[in-house]
Design a protein around this motif. Structure first.
Motif, PDB file in Angstrom:
ATOM      1  N   VAL A   2      16.767  66.174  -0.719  1.00  0.00           N
ATOM      2  CA  VAL A   2      17.798  65.143  -0.603  1.00  0.00           C
ATOM      3  C   VAL A   2      18.847  65.554   0.421  1.00  0.00           C
ATOM      4  CG1 VAL A   2      19.679  63.985  -1.828  1.00  0.00           C
ATOM      5  CG2 VAL A   2      17.459  64.238  -2.929  1.00  0.00           C
ATOM      6  N   LEU A   3      19.310  66.803   0.352  1.00  0.00           N
ATOM      7  CA  LEU A   3      20.318  67.282   1.301  1.00  0.00           C
ATOM      8  C   LEU A   3      19.773  67.291   2.726  1.00  0.00           C
ATOM      9  CD1 LEU A   3      21.926  70.232  -0.706  1.00  0.00           C
ATOM     10  CD2 LEU A   3      22.800  67.921  -0.400  1.00  0.00           C
ATOM     11  N   LEU A   4      18.502  67.639   2.872  1.00  0.00           N
ATOM     12  CA  LEU A   4      17.892  67.655   4.199  1.00  0.00           C
ATOM     13  C   LEU A   4      17.807  66.243   4.772  1.00  0.00           C
ATOM     14  CD1 LEU A   4      16.510  69.230   6.449  1.00  0.00           C
ATOM     15  CD2 LEU A   4      14.340  68.968   5.217  1.00  0.00           C
ATOM     16  N   ILE A   5      17.409  65.285   3.949  1.00  0.00           N
ATOM     17  CA  ILE A   5      17.333  63.888   4.391  1.00  0.00           C
ATOM     18  C   ILE A   5      18.699  63.392   4.850  1.00  0.00           C
ATOM     19  CG2 ILE A   5      17.006  61.515   3.576  1.00  0.00           C
ATOM     20  CD1 ILE A   5      14.762  62.658   1.741  1.00  0.00           C
ATOM     21  N   LEU A   6      19.732  63.670   4.063  1.00  0.00           N
ATOM     22  CA  LEU A   6      21.080  63.232   4.418  1.00  0.00           C
ATOM     23  C   LEU A   6      21.564  63.913   5.703  1.00  0.00           C
ATOM     24  CD1 LEU A   6      22.719  63.238   0.865  1.00  0.00           C
ATOM     25  CD2 LEU A   6      22.022  61.246   2.208  1.00  0.00           C
ATOM     26  N   PHE A   7      21.222  65.181   5.876  1.00  0.00           N
ATOM     27  CA  PHE A   7      21.643  65.927   7.067  1.00  0.00           C
ATOM     28  C   PHE A   7      21.004  65.322   8.320  1.00  0.00           C
ATOM     29  CE2 PHE A   7      21.424  69.484  10.081  1.00  0.00           C
ATOM     30  CZ  PHE A   7      22.736  69.951  10.038  1.00  0.00           C
ATOM     31  N   VAL A   8      19.705  65.079   8.274  1.00  0.00           N
ATOM     32  CA  VAL A   8      18.997  64.507   9.429  1.00  0.00           C
ATOM     33  C   VAL A   8      19.518  63.101   9.728  1.00  0.00           C
ATOM     34  CG1 VAL A   8      16.760  63.692  10.270  1.00  0.00           C
ATOM     35  CG2 VAL A   8      16.928  65.886   9.081  1.00  0.00           C
ATOM     36  N   ALA A   9      19.736  62.300   8.689  1.00  0.00           N
ATOM     37  CA  ALA A   9      20.244  60.940   8.883  1.00  0.00           C
ATOM     38  C   ALA A   9      21.640  60.966   9.508  1.00  0.00           C
ATOM     39  CB  ALA A   9      20.273  60.201   7.549  1.00  0.00           C
ATOM     40  N   ALA A  10      22.460  61.941   9.123  1.00  0.00           N
ATOM     41  CA  ALA A  10      23.808  62.051   9.681  1.00  0.00           C
ATOM     42  C   ALA A  10      23.768  62.467  11.151  1.00  0.00           C
ATOM     43  CB  ALA A  10      24.636  63.042   8.871  1.00  0.00           C
ATOM     44  N   ILE A  11      22.802  63.293  11.532  1.00  0.00           N
ATOM     45  CA  ILE A  11      22.642  63.653  12.948  1.00  0.00           C
ATOM     46  C   ILE A  11      22.342  62.399  13.763  1.00  0.00           C
ATOM     47  CG2 ILE A  11      21.149  64.849  14.607  1.00  0.00           C
ATOM     48  CD1 ILE A  11      20.898  67.138  12.650  1.00  0.00           C
ATOM     49  N   LEU A  12      21.450  61.564  13.254  1.00  0.00           N
ATOM     50  CA  LEU A  12      21.118  60.327  13.953  1.00  0.00           C
ATOM     51  C   LEU A  12      22.332  59.411  14.057  1.00  0.00           C
ATOM     52  CD1 LEU A  12      17.634  59.594  12.354  1.00  0.00           C
ATOM     53  CD2 LEU A  12      18.083  60.425  14.662  1.00  0.00           C
ATOM     54  N   GLN A  13      23.102  59.311  12.984  1.00  0.00           N
ATOM     55  CA  GLN A  13      24.311  58.479  13.007  1.00  0.00           C
ATOM     56  C   GLN A  13      25.301  59.013  14.034  1.00  0.00           C
ATOM     57  OE1 GLN A  13      24.924  55.826  10.882  1.00  0.00           O
ATOM     58  NE2 GLN A  13      27.129  55.538  10.893  1.00  0.00           N
ATOM     59  N   GLY A  14      25.482  60.323  14.068  1.00  0.00           N
ATOM     60  CA  GLY A  14      26.387  60.911  15.046  1.00  0.00           C
ATOM     61  C   GLY A  14      25.901  60.708  16.467  1.00  0.00           C
ATOM     62  N   ALA A  15      24.580  60.623  16.635  1.00  0.00           N
ATOM     63  CA  ALA A  15      24.005  60.492  17.975  1.00  0.00           C
ATOM     64  C   ALA A  15      24.137  59.084  18.535  1.00  0.00           C
ATOM     65  CB  ALA A  15      22.532  60.909  17.945  1.00  0.00           C
ATOM     66  N   VAL A  16      23.825  58.089  17.727  1.00  0.00           N
ATOM     67  CA  VAL A  16      23.764  56.719  18.257  1.00  0.00           C
ATOM     68  C   VAL A  16      24.735  55.755  17.584  1.00  0.00           C
ATOM     69  CG1 VAL A  16      21.380  56.968  18.991  1.00  0.00           C
ATOM     70  CG2 VAL A  16      21.857  56.121  16.697  1.00  0.00           C
ATOM     71  N   GLY A  17      25.476  56.203  16.570  1.00  0.00           N
ATOM     72  CA  GLY A  17      26.467  55.345  15.932  1.00  0.00           C
ATOM     73  C   GLY A  17      25.955  54.576  14.730  1.00  0.00           C
ATOM     74  N   PHE A  18      24.684  54.652  14.433  1.00  0.00           N
ATOM     75  CA  PHE A  18      24.112  53.998  13.260  1.00  0.00           C
ATOM     76  C   PHE A  18      22.839  54.747  12.879  1.00  0.00           C
ATOM     77  CE2 PHE A  18      22.116  52.082  16.924  1.00  0.00           C
ATOM     78  CZ  PHE A  18      20.795  51.964  16.571  1.00  0.00           C
ATOM     79  N   GLY A  19      22.231  54.329  11.780  1.00  0.00           N
ATOM     80  CA  GLY A  19      20.971  54.939  11.382  1.00  0.00           C
ATOM     81  C   GLY A  19      21.043  55.766  10.111  1.00  0.00           C
ATOM     82  N   PHE A  20      22.271  56.074   9.623  1.00  0.00           N
ATOM     83  CA  PHE A  20      22.383  56.929   8.438  1.00  0.00           C
ATOM     84  C   PHE A  20      21.717  56.279   7.229  1.00  0.00           C
ATOM     85  CE2 PHE A  20      24.797  58.330   4.624  1.00  0.00           C
ATOM     86  CZ  PHE A  20      24.411  59.663   4.643  1.00  0.00           C
ATOM     87  N   ALA A  21      22.217  55.117   6.821  1.00  0.00           N
ATOM     88  CA  ALA A  21      21.641  54.447   5.651  1.00  0.00           C
ATOM     89  C   ALA A  21      20.240  53.944   5.939  1.00  0.00           C
ATOM     90  CB  ALA A  21      22.536  53.290   5.221  1.00  0.00           C
ATOM     91  N   LEU A  22      19.990  53.498   7.168  1.00  0.00           N
ATOM     92  CA  LEU A  22      18.695  52.951   7.529  1.00  0.00           C
ATOM     93  C   LEU A  22      17.587  53.991   7.395  1.00  0.00           C
ATOM     94  CD1 LEU A  22      17.585  50.236   8.566  1.00  0.00           C
ATOM     95  CD2 LEU A  22      17.822  51.127  10.887  1.00  0.00           C
ATOM     96  N   VAL A  23      17.909  55.241   7.705  1.00  0.00           N
ATOM     97  CA  VAL A  23      16.932  56.330   7.572  1.00  0.00           C
ATOM     98  C   VAL A  23      16.987  56.938   6.167  1.00  0.00           C
ATOM     99  CG1 VAL A  23      16.339  58.662   8.359  1.00  0.00           C
ATOM    100  CG2 VAL A  23      16.888  56.877  10.025  1.00  0.00           C
ATOM    101  N   ALA A  24      18.201  57.162   5.651  1.00  0.00           N
ATOM    102  CA  ALA A  24      18.353  57.855   4.373  1.00  0.00           C
ATOM    103  C   ALA A  24      17.802  57.043   3.200  1.00  0.00           C
ATOM    104  CB  ALA A  24      19.822  58.192   4.129  1.00  0.00           C
TER     105      ALA A  24
END
Length: 238
Positions: free
Chosen positions: A4-26
């Motif tokens: 779970v922590l790994l999924i949230l971490f990767v999703a947050a990297i994507l959000q930081g990169a492009v401005g969205f994607g956290f919830a969409l991936v997580a």
């Protein structure tokens, strides 16, 4: 918890990169390892801290009129989505989630250049749809990303308006989930454990994209979401 922590971490990297994607991936990834209401509550709570940091980072491009209209409309949609999450059968809800993610990913990868929205009143429809999706699946982003892309927002406005939308909507969703009884000790503990990593991940994502085009990163996010959507749909159609 490690997954779970790994999924949230990767999703947050994507959000930081492009401005969205956290919830969409997580959300679709977490739906594979935990129940949908707990995953939705966890993403909403964690997303509050992430959106706060990213809104501060991108505050210079904020357009209050666009953001306010989206937020007001979302407030009407969130309770509808929460009701669906609390009362709809699990499998049809996940099948619908998979279809929505696949459709959004395919459309975004195609990204018809000729489509443009000039009337700002469409922001109310986008915000309302985002509120329903946010309440039901905690993915309020697709309608807002559609709207921003079709309005041809410049990158700085896109980042600022989307984060200004995500933050209050995440608060509304988290509060609604608390009333609906979706918060649990496990969700709260996992959220507390994930926040430091999520914030660090957002800065990592921002740094990683310094020399990479936003278009290339967006396509990578959409491609990943397409795969996750197919996985969810396949698992729940059987």
């Amino acid at each position: 918890m490690v997954w779970v922590l790994l999924i949230l971490f990767v999703a947050a990297i994507l959000q930081g990169a492009v401005g969205f994607g956290f919830a969409l991936v997580a959300m679709p990834a977490l739906a594979l390892v935990m129940d949908a209401p707990s995953a939705a509550a966890l993403v909403a709570l964690t997303g509050i801290s992430l959106s706060t940091v990213m809104l501060f980072q991108n505050r210079k491009g904020l357009h209050l009129g666009e953001a306010a209209g989206l937020i007001i409309a979302a407030a009407a949609g969130v309770p509808i989505g929460v009701y669906l999450l609390a009362n709809a059968p699990k499998e049809p809800l996940l099948i619908a989630l998979g279809i929505i993610i696949i459709a959004f990913s395919v459309f975004s990868l195609a990204r018809p250049a000729a489509v443009e929205i000039k009337d700002r009143r469409w922001r109310f429809a986008a915000g309302f749809a985002g509120g329903i999706l946010g309440g039901a699946y905690n993915i309020p982003g697709p309608p807002i990303i559609f709207y921003g892309a079709m309005r041809r927002w410049p990158p700085e406005r896109f980042l600022a308006v989307t984060q200004a939308f995500f933050l209050p909507v995440a608060i509304m969703i988290a509060a609604s989930y608390a009333v609906a009884g979706f918060w649990s000790r496990e969700v709260l503990v996992t959220c507390a454990a994930s926040i430091p990593g999520v914030i660090i991940a957002s800065f990592i994502g921002r740094r990683l994209t310094a020399g990479i085009s936003a278009a290339a990163l967006s396509k990578a996010v959409y491609g990943l979401c397409l795969v996750l959507g197919v996985v969810i749909l396949t698992m729940n159609l059987g």
